[in-house]
Structure formats: C-alpha cells, structure tokens
Design a protein around this motif. Structure first.
Motif, PDB file in Angstrom:
ATOM      1  N   SER A   5      41.556   9.779  58.388  1.00 55.99           N
ATOM      2  CA  SER A   5      40.772   8.730  57.736  1.00 55.99           C
ATOM      3  C   SER A   5      39.664   9.406  56.951  1.00 55.99           C
ATOM      4  O   SER A   5      39.334  10.571  57.198  1.00 55.99           O
ATOM      5  CB  SER A   5      40.214   7.731  58.757  1.00 55.99           C
ATOM      6  N   ILE A   6      39.133   8.696  55.987  1.00 57.03           N
ATOM      7  CA  ILE A   6      38.088   9.286  55.151  1.00 57.03           C
ATOM      8  C   ILE A   6      36.812   8.458  55.271  1.00 57.03           C
ATOM      9  O   ILE A   6      36.832   7.329  55.752  1.00 57.03           O
ATOM     10  CB  ILE A   6      38.552   9.376  53.684  1.00 57.03           C
ATOM     11  N   LYS A   7      35.735   9.045  54.806  1.00 62.52           N
ATOM     12  CA  LYS A   7      34.424   8.386  54.893  1.00 62.52           C
ATOM     13  C   LYS A   7      34.371   7.140  54.010  1.00 62.52           C
ATOM     14  O   LYS A   7      34.933   7.136  52.909  1.00 62.52           O
ATOM     15  CB  LYS A   7      33.346   9.340  54.389  1.00 62.52           C
ATOM     16  N   THR A   8      33.664   6.133  54.514  1.00 64.73           N
ATOM     17  CA  THR A   8      33.357   4.978  53.669  1.00 64.73           C
ATOM     18  C   THR A   8      31.835   4.871  53.582  1.00 64.73           C
ATOM     19  O   THR A   8      31.123   5.414  54.427  1.00 64.73           O
ATOM     20  CB  THR A   8      33.909   3.672  54.270  1.00 64.73           C
ATOM     21  N   TYR A   9      31.375   4.194  52.560  1.00 65.81           N
ATOM     22  CA  TYR A   9      29.927   4.071  52.352  1.00 65.81           C
ATOM     23  C   TYR A   9      29.586   2.618  52.063  1.00 65.81           C
ATOM     24  O   TYR A   9      30.289   1.968  51.267  1.00 65.81           O
ATOM     25  CB  TYR A   9      29.482   4.907  51.145  1.00 65.81           C
ATOM     26  N   PRO A  10      28.529   2.100  52.704  1.00 64.31           N
ATOM     27  CA  PRO A  10      28.042   0.763  52.319  1.00 64.31           C
ATOM     28  C   PRO A  10      27.599   0.787  50.859  1.00 64.31           C
ATOM     29  O   PRO A  10      27.050   1.784  50.391  1.00 64.31           O
ATOM     30  CB  PRO A  10      26.833   0.546  53.246  1.00 64.31           C
ATOM     31  N   VAL A  11      27.913  -0.273  50.137  1.00 63.12           N
ATOM     32  CA  VAL A  11      27.619  -0.310  48.708  1.00 63.12           C
ATOM     33  C   VAL A  11      27.105  -1.703  48.366  1.00 63.12           C
ATOM     34  O   VAL A  11      27.563  -2.688  48.941  1.00 63.12           O
ATOM     35  CB  VAL A  11      28.866   0.075  47.887  1.00 63.12           C
ATOM     36  N   LEU A  12      26.149  -1.805  47.469  1.00 66.99           N
ATOM     37  CA  LEU A  12      25.660  -3.134  47.078  1.00 66.99           C
ATOM     38  C   LEU A  12      25.228  -3.154  45.630  1.00 66.99           C
ATOM     39  O   LEU A  12      24.988  -2.099  45.020  1.00 66.99           O
ATOM     40  CB  LEU A  12      24.516  -3.589  48.003  1.00 66.99           C
ATOM     41  N   LEU A  13      25.186  -4.367  45.132  1.00 66.79           N
ATOM     42  CA  LEU A  13      24.771  -4.579  43.752  1.00 66.79           C
ATOM     43  C   LEU A  13      23.305  -4.990  43.771  1.00 66.79           C
ATOM     44  O   LEU A  13      22.921  -5.930  44.448  1.00 66.79           O
ATOM     45  CB  LEU A  13      25.630  -5.691  43.137  1.00 66.79           C
ATOM     46  N   ASP A  14      22.490  -4.256  43.015  1.00 62.44           N
ATOM     47  CA  ASP A  14      21.050  -4.526  42.979  1.00 62.44           C
ATOM     48  C   ASP A  14      20.697  -4.690  41.509  1.00 62.44           C
ATOM     49  O   ASP A  14      20.524  -3.708  40.798  1.00 62.44           O
ATOM     50  CB  ASP A  14      20.316  -3.344  43.638  1.00 62.44           C
ATOM     51  N   GLY A  15      20.623  -5.969  41.045  1.00 59.51           N
ATOM     52  CA  GLY A  15      20.440  -6.193  39.605  1.00 59.51           C
ATOM     53  C   GLY A  15      21.655  -5.672  38.862  1.00 59.51           C
ATOM     54  O   GLY A  15      22.780  -6.066  39.161  1.00 59.51           O
ATOM     55  N   ASP A  16      21.446  -4.726  37.932  1.00 57.39           N
ATOM     56  CA  ASP A  16      22.611  -4.171  37.254  1.00 57.39           C
ATOM     57  C   ASP A  16      22.934  -2.769  37.810  1.00 57.39           C
ATOM     58  O   ASP A  16      23.662  -2.017  37.215  1.00 57.39           O
ATOM     59  CB  ASP A  16      22.394  -4.125  35.741  1.00 57.39           C
TER      60      ASP A  16
END
Lengths: 122, 837
Positions: A95-106
C-alpha cells in the motif's frame, strides 16, 4: 512523540486536471493530487511513487472506480491503488501513503508530515 | 549413448509433417536427422497448388523454412535424389555421395499416372504435381487459347481450375461416365458437371483418347475411340497417381501387386529398419491418396520411433470436403452404398442446385456414408454421425432436408463424444479441446494456439468455435463480451452506441449507457472509439483523462518514468538534413538513440517537461508525431523498390509513404503495422504485418492480418494484382471494418480468426461487398483522413495543453530525484536497480 504536521499549499485549482492527476513536490517527497469532479469529496492525494517500479509516475495513471472504490491504475504495470486508503488491489501486502487534502479558496492544501530535519530540530 | 542416424527420403507434406512430429518428441535427442529431397524447393502444400496461379508463391505454400530445419539440426539435402539403398551396408547413395543410416524413412510420395496414349511424349503434354510442373504449364499456356485436362477426378478438376485461372478455355476429358467417379454417384456427378459447365469449363465424359497428333487450328489434336476429336494447345494429364516405389523395388523390399511399399501397422516395411509413410506406402492393400491419412502415418511412425509400442496405423477415413472451381463437393465413408443391406435417402433440388445423399445401415440407425454437391452445409454434422457412430434421429432425412422443409439443425457440440475428431489435419478430438480449456484456455484463439485445431485446412473452423463456446459455457465461464464492469457492452456494441447516438464524450456515454466512473479498461477503449468516430484532438479537455499515459503525453513511458520519442519518418525515407536535426536534438537533450525495427529513430530519456520543447524543435524541422505511443498506425516499412533496386518492379517507397500519410493518426483497437515490398523477394517483410503489400509486375498483392511479436502469424494473401486505386480502396475497407468490429486490444490476426467464417468471410465483406457496407467504410475512412492533425503541433501551440507537461506543478525546476543515469557504449542510460544501492 507525534511528528508535527502542517497544511501546505501545493498548487491552485487551475493546475488540476479534471478526472485526472497532477504531481506536486512536497517536503515529504512527490505527491499525486487527483481531482474527480463527479465525486464527493472530489480531491485525493497519494504518493506519486509507484512502489513496483520506484518511479514517480502515479499522477499520470488513469482514474476510475473498481466495485465503487475510487482508484488510479499505475501507468507502468497497471496495478490499481485505492485513492482513499492507498491499498494496492492486486497485492494485499502493498500500500502507499495517502495525504489529507482540502480546498482553501483557490488553493489546494495537503497535510504533510514535517520534513525529517525539522522534526529532529523540534 | 552415441546418436543414431535417421534418414528421410522425400521432402513433401507427409515427410515434413513426420519431421515436425519427431523433432517435438524425445526421439529428437536419439537421432541425427538427414533429409533428401528430389525437388529444389522445401516441402510445400500440394493441396493448395492451384493458388500458385492466383498469386501465391512457394513461400506462401511452404510448410516450413530453411531456418526451421537449421534450428532443429536437420541436415537438409534438396535437389539431391537418392539413387540406391544398400540394405546390407545400411547406406543410401546419391550423386553426391554415400550416407550411413540406422533407420530409414521413405516418404517418396507418388507420381502422376500418364496413360499410355500414342503421342503423349509431345512437349505440350504435361502433368500437375509439382511447382515446376506448374511453371511448365504456365509457360506452355503463354499466348494460346485452349487447354485440356485428362482426368475428371479431384486433382483433374483442380488442374482445370488452374488452366482457367491462366485464362485458357478449359476442357476436362474423363473416361468414366461421370466426374469424380470415386466420390460421387450418377446424380451427384451430373449436377457437378452442370455447375462446372456453367462456369465455362467444358466436360467430355466417356471419352477414351486413342492418340495425340498435330492439330490443325491448335498445337494438338486428341482423337477419341468414338471417332470424335478435340483440338487443344496443351494437355495436362491428371488421371490418378502411382506410388513412387522405385527405390524400394530395386532394393528388394516387399511391393504390392499394383505397386506401393507394403507396410505394417507401425508403418515399417519388410525390412525392420526401413519405414514408409504417405502415398508411397501400401497398407491393407490400399494406397491413401489424401494428405490426412499420410499425416496419421507420419504421427504413428514418429510415436513408434519414440518408443510407443501402442502406436498403430489402423486405416483412415477417406471422407473429403472440397470447393472445386467454387462448387462444394463432399463425400463421406461408404458413399456408394456398398455395405450389404445399406439404404439410401436422397434429396435432389435441381432448382437450387443441391444434391444430397445419405447411405444408412439396414436398421436405419447409423450413417454409413454420404454425398453432397452444391452445398456442404450438412457435411460437418454428417461426418460426425458417420465417424462416431452416433445413433441417427428417428427421421434421418431431416439431416439433409432444408430447414424450411423440417430439416434438423446441425448436430449440437454436446452430442459429440469425447473421442469425436474435430480437426482431422492435426488429429484433435473434442477431448483434446476440453483438456485445453481445463488447462486454462479461455477463448477460441488460445485453444487454436494450444491444440493447433483448425490451423490446417481450416475446414473445421465453425465446428471448433461451437465446441469451444459450448464447453466454456458448460464450465460456467460466462462467455461475456462486456468490456468491463462499467459497460454491459462489447467494444463493437459501444462503437454502435457512439456512432448511432452521436455521443461525443465519455461522460455522456457512461451516464446514458453505463454505470460508475469508468476505469483503465473502458476509458482508453472509448477514447479510441470517439477518435475513430469524431477524430477530435486526444488532449481536448473531455478526452485527456481517458487516455493511457502514452497517449496523454504523446510519447512512450519507459521504466524510470521518462519518455521516448519516435518522430514519423514515412516509409523510412529521411533526408540528411532531417537526420542531422534528429542527431542535434538527441545531443542537446542527451537522449539515448536507437533505430527501431520499423525503420524509425527512437530517442529515449526525455523528461515530461522536455517533451514540448523537443517537439517544438522537431516540428520546426518538418517532423510530425509518429504515433508510436498510440493504438494506431505505427509504421509503414518499405524496401528501396524499383527506383534503385535492380529487382524492384514497383515504387515501394512511394507507395509506403502514400499509405503512411493516408492512415497516420487512425485510432484503432490495437497498433497497426504495415510494409510495402517492391518485388517478390519481400525485403520489407510485409507478410509479417497487419497490412502487407508486395509489388507484382501487374500491380500489388495484398496480404492481411499478419503480425510478429509473441504469437507470430504469417499474413494471408487477400487479393492479387491490384491497381493503386484498388489497393487503397481495399485497405480502406479492411481497416475500417477492423476498427469498427474488433475487440479492444485485438490485433487484426486474432480479430480475423474470430470472425465467423474467417478469411473467406472477410473477403466476402471487403471484396464482394456482401454486407453492402463498402461505400460507408470508404467514406468513413475518407473523413478520418480529411480531419488529420499532427497532435504534437496542436499541443505545443496551445499554452493550456502545454501546462500538462509540468513534472511537478508547484516546482518547475525540480528534477525527479529517482532518475539516475550512467553511460554505456557512449550513450546515457538509466542506472539499473541492481547497480544503484
């Protein structure tokens, strides 16, 4: 001691390619960011490194879903990786690493562990 | 243990088959093998001899290649006739020397019987047996009008076909009251005669030739015993064969009363170290003048030499199914009803031109024999009933009645026993096929590859498909044509949906006809279909995420994540200036450079961000994208052709460039390769391509559906002596039909093999326009040709598309740290895993 993390801005929305991925460079190394506008959530981030070849190519794979699980297929040897968990569908031990990701404005922000040197200094 | 020497005399179909069997068994280790052939040429397919006049060459008809013999350590002596056998010394003698043997195999075949007619020594009296004979016939037919075949049997009618294809008025003279007296009865013979006469061949039965004299209007005149006569320019004798047993006679082996080397069930002669197989051998008082029994003898002997004590030849089925001058003729088992108590069922439709006769046992339960003329439709079913002794239905006549008259459908594959022979050429039973499926074959193509079934004469293709489908279904293998979990359709069905409904994007297609979000199977397949239908740029916003990485970045990804670049070099022709540009660009970007098999230059090691820069330079120098990354036309390889080569008969380079420019950019289910050769020497290796073109003095011969790679396949001759326009029209149709109907990732070879009806069906669709699709296919191709754009040119000119080539979107100057390089033979290459660390 828990490694310190932070939300890094890695690129803008306009850098993303709908239904596909782009690669960004982070302090934790190369990361693939996928934008699937027909899903909720629409953003996924996983390691850009294909564990089977060691090459940095996963952002260039084809996205899709296998039995409902959002996946990317490695462009080299075609294994599928879950965009949610990083699990390889063909090989339970990989398995490989995952990362939390979010949209902040643009801006697209990733939660990456702080680089080794900073952790040591802290 | 030192090796023994095995000598084979004769290099015909049976001799070659024997060698194939022997070399693939353990016996290959025991023997040093020597082969002596009287002819100059390697063993070839005599069954399809008449195709020689249709454009086939020796290479097309050849059973093996010199390389095959060399690879198997067979010492091949062609054009070297064995003149004597010394059984005491165990040697054979040729004009070139004397050779020792431990085991000797006679596969000397037969020679044509020429009736003892006065005047038969005339130079224009010929026979029909070898390719040299055919060359003589062709030479004799040059500039004259009429040709006669003496003999109305199977070979005689083949010979008549050959004369007809040379443009002669062909006549057949037969001593018996009907054609094919061995296989047919009076009614069948009469119908065959009628059909053949309709095709312009004149048939003269009950004619005994008394002498051949100088003609008045033609070269020759044949006088018959009934005082009639016939004028002709040449005569081909095809009145049967005689076993070639001279060597066996002079060395004192036991010979049959009417010729033939007597053999036992193990194919061994009266000398335990000498064996005989094929048409020279006499078993049970019979000579077998067909290839299948010869093959069976070859297999038996190979097994026996391999130590199999059970191996035995037990006679052979002489049933035949043929197309003679385009007329179906079939004959099974006891066709004349000579079994005591046998009864007949006949169906004779003079209107439709069908004659069918069944010979059944006294109790009406088993089929003993059958005759078919005009339509071989029921042949496979009848043969299975006869060979396997399957009990006939209560109303056996239904087997030969047309379906509208209550005829029974063909015998289902389930009704066949495991021992039923499906392919008699390669002796494959239904059990063998089931075995192959149990061992993992999951489609028709792999069963063919594993068992060789249907790769001989091909007559069993339809039956084989039925058996495979039915067995797969029985094993619960859903013979699903669905492309993946997102679309319950085959590629062909998706193509229809896209075309008919005017679907232009993947999202529309999956919303209306599929489910989920797609995957790496359906997305590229749909992208290819959309490209074929609408030919929009593959990097248009809607299409980008559908493409495989190679298509997305229009280059070929290598194992370290870098790409290789193959600019188009149509036909392999390149100016020094352009070649210098390739060199300069490669030098500037430190690209590893290699020449490909398709006559292109491949530049390796470009990073993602370098690709648009490199292409800017290449485009400025006049290069176009080469589509080496796409499922599309890759290359058209060519030889230098008539412009330079002293053998060339057409401008192969010009044609290759024309074809490459025409079909470049065509998206297809798999890659397509082509080649054009300027003469029959075939230096461009066109017969290993999807589309192969070979120049003739009169135009072009077209070969289709070949490929190299993992499962190489020799292309099939499709059409001969085409003009430039005919060639292009034919290729347009073949390619477009392929693009529309093939499965994803199916090369033309597998596609054609899986078409029901195979090559013949493809010929009907393309050459005879049997589906009425010809025009539509041509127009569709025309529209694709008309909307071609160089994908790279469009991409480098569009800043939005260029954004896609950033390695890390947030770090333009960052070099990928995993790409490590070293130098080998003066060029840069990746550091291998084993070298790093």
């Amino acid at each position: 001691m828990k490694a310190r993390t932070r939300w890094d801005s890695v690129c803008k929305v306009e850098d993303l390619v709908p239904e596909s991925g782009v690669a960004v460079w982070t302090e934790d190394g190369p990361v693939a960011v996928f934008y699937l506008p027909h899903r909720l959530p629409a953003l996924f981030a996983i390691s850009h490194t294909d564990p089977f070849s060691g090459s940095n190519v996963l952002a260039r794979g084809i996205t899709g879903d296998i039995k409902g699980e959002p996946v990317v297929a490695s462009p080299l040897y075609k294994q599928h990786f879950s965009l949610v968990t990083g699990q390889c569908l063909e090989d339970q031990d990989v398995s490989i690493k995952t990362y939390p990701v979010l949209l902040d404005g643009d801006r697209i922000r990733l939660e990456v562990p702080a680089a080794q040197s900073e952790t040591a200094a802290a | 243990m030192s090796k023994q020497t095995l000598i084979v005399i004769g290099n015909g179909m049976v001799g070659h088959h024997f060698l194939e069997q022997l070399t693939s068994s353990a016996a290959a280790e025991r023997f040093d093998i020597k082969v002596f052939g009287e002819e100059k040429l390697l063993a070839y397919d005599r069954v399809h001899l008449s195709e020689y006049f249709g454009g086939s060459t020796h290479a097309d008809l050849a059973m093996g290649t010199a390389d095959w013999y060399a690879d198997n350590n067979i010492d091949l002596h062609l054009n070297e006739q064995v003149t004597a056998i010394d059984r005491d010394q165990k040697t054979v003698t040729t004009p070139a020397g004397t050779y020792d043997y431990d085991e000797l195999v006679l596969a000397t075949g037969s020679y044509p019987f020429v009736p003892p007619i006065k005047g038969n020594e005339h130079p224009h009296c010929l026979v029909y047996r070898t390719l040299e004979d055919l060359d003589s016939i062709r030479a004799s037919a040059n500039g004259v009008k009429t040709g006669v075949v003496v003999g109305g049997g199977l070979l005689g009618l083949e010979a008549a076909n050959a004369l007809k294809s040379l443009g002669l008025d062909a006549h057949v003279v037969e001593f018996a009251p009907r054609l094919m007296p061995v296989q047919l009865d009076a009614d069948g013979g009469a119908l065959l005669r009628h059909k053949i006469e309709e095709l312009g061949v004149q048939v003269h039965t009950e004619k005994a030739t008394t002498e051949i004299v100088e003609g008045e209007d033609s070269r020759l005149r044949m006088n018959f015993s009934d005082d009639s006569h016939l004028e002709t320019d040449l005569i081909v004798f095809s009145a049967g064969i005689r076993p070639q047993d001279t060597l066996a006679r002079t060395s004192g082996l036991e010979i049959g009363e009417r010729g033939g080397i007597v053999i036992n069930d193990q194919c061994t002669t009266s000398d335990p170290h000498i064996h005989a197989i094929g048409e020279c051998a006499l078993w049970g008082g019979k000579i077998f003048g067909l290839v299948a029994p010869g093959y069976t003898m070859a297999r038996t002997l190979a097994s026996a030499l391999n130590g199999d004590r059970e191996a035995a030849f037990t006679g052979a089925d002489m049933s035949t199914k043929l197309k003679l001058l385009g007329v179906d003729v079939g004959s099974i088992g006891d066709a004349h009803g000579q079994t005591p108590g046998a009864r007949n069922i006949r169906f004779n439709d003079e209107q439709a031109g069908h004659y069918r006769r069944m010979v059944v046992s006294e109790d009406g339960k088993t089929l003993l024999g059958a005759i078919l003329v005009g339509d071989n439709g029921p042949y496979d079913t009848l043969l299975q009933y006869a060979l396997n002794g399957i009990t006939l239905p209560d109303s056996p006549e239904t087997l030969i009645l047309p379906e509208s008259e209550g005829g029974a459908p063909a015998l289902g594959p389930d009704a066949l026993p495991e021992t039923a022979s499906i392919c008699s050429c390669h002796n494959v039973t239904k059990g063998d096929i089931c075995g192959a499926i149990d061992a993992g074959c999951s489609d028709l193509g792999s069963v063919k590859g594993e068992t060789k079934a249907s790769t001989g004469c091909g007559g069993c293709a339809a039956l084989l498909k039925n058996v495979v489908d039915s067995e797969l279904e029985k094993r619960g293998v859903e013979v699903s044509k669905d492309i993946c979990e997102h679309f319950p359709y085959s590629r062909q069905e998706l193509f229809h949906l896209v075309k008919v409904n005017g679907v232009r994007t993947f999202q529309t297609l999956i919303r209306e006809h599929g489910k989920g979000h797609g995957c790496d199977i359906c997305k590229p397949a749909v992208a290819s279909i959309l490209a074929t239908c609408w030919n929009e740029h593959i990097l248009a916003t809607d299409h980008v995420p559908l493409q495989d990485t190679n298509d997305t970045f229009m280059a070929n990804m290598q194992k370290n994540g870098t790409y290789s670049i193959v600019p188009r070099v149509p036909g392999g022709e390149i100016t020094p200036d352009k070649l210098i540009v390739l060199g300069e660009v490669a030098k500037e970007y430190n690209l590893y450079t290699k020449i490909t098999g398709g006559q292109r230059v491949d530049l390796f090691g470009a990073t993602l961000s370098e690709l648009p820069e490199i292409w800017e330079k290449l485009i400025a120098a006049g290069f176009e994208t080469g589509h080496a990354y796409g499922k599309s036309l890759r290359t058209v390889k060519s030889c230098v052709g008539s412009t330079w080569c002293r053998y060339g008969v057409q401008d192969s380079v010009g044609m290759a460039i024309f074809l490459e420019d025409r079909y470049k950019g065509l998206r297809s289910p798999h890659k397509i390769k082509m080649a054009v050769s300027g003469c029959t020497r075939e230096c461009a290796e066109a017969q290993s391509k999807d589309i192969g073109v070979i120049a003739t003095e009169n135009g072009w011969n077209l070969y289709v559906c070949g490929n190299g790679g993992m499962r190489p396949r020799h292309a099939d001759l499709f059409a001969t002596d085409l003009s430039d326009e005919e060639l292009v029209r034919t290729i347009d149709r073949v390619l477009m039909f392929y693009v529309r109907t093939a499965d994803r990732l199916q090369r033309t070879s597998v596609w054609m093999e899986n078409l029901e009806g195979g090559l013949d069906y493809l010929k009907e669709v393309v050459l005879e326009d049997s589906l009425g699709l010809g025009r539509e296919l041509e127009e569709h191709m025309e529209s694709i040709v008309g909307t071609y754009q160089c994908e790279w040119k469009t991409a480098v000119e569009d800043p939005e598309k260029r954004k896609r080539f950033r390695e890390f979107v947030n770090a333009p100057d960052k070099k990928d740290p995993v790409q490590q390089w070293t130098t080998e033979r003066d060029q840069r290459r990746p550091v291998l895993e084993t070298e790093s660390a």
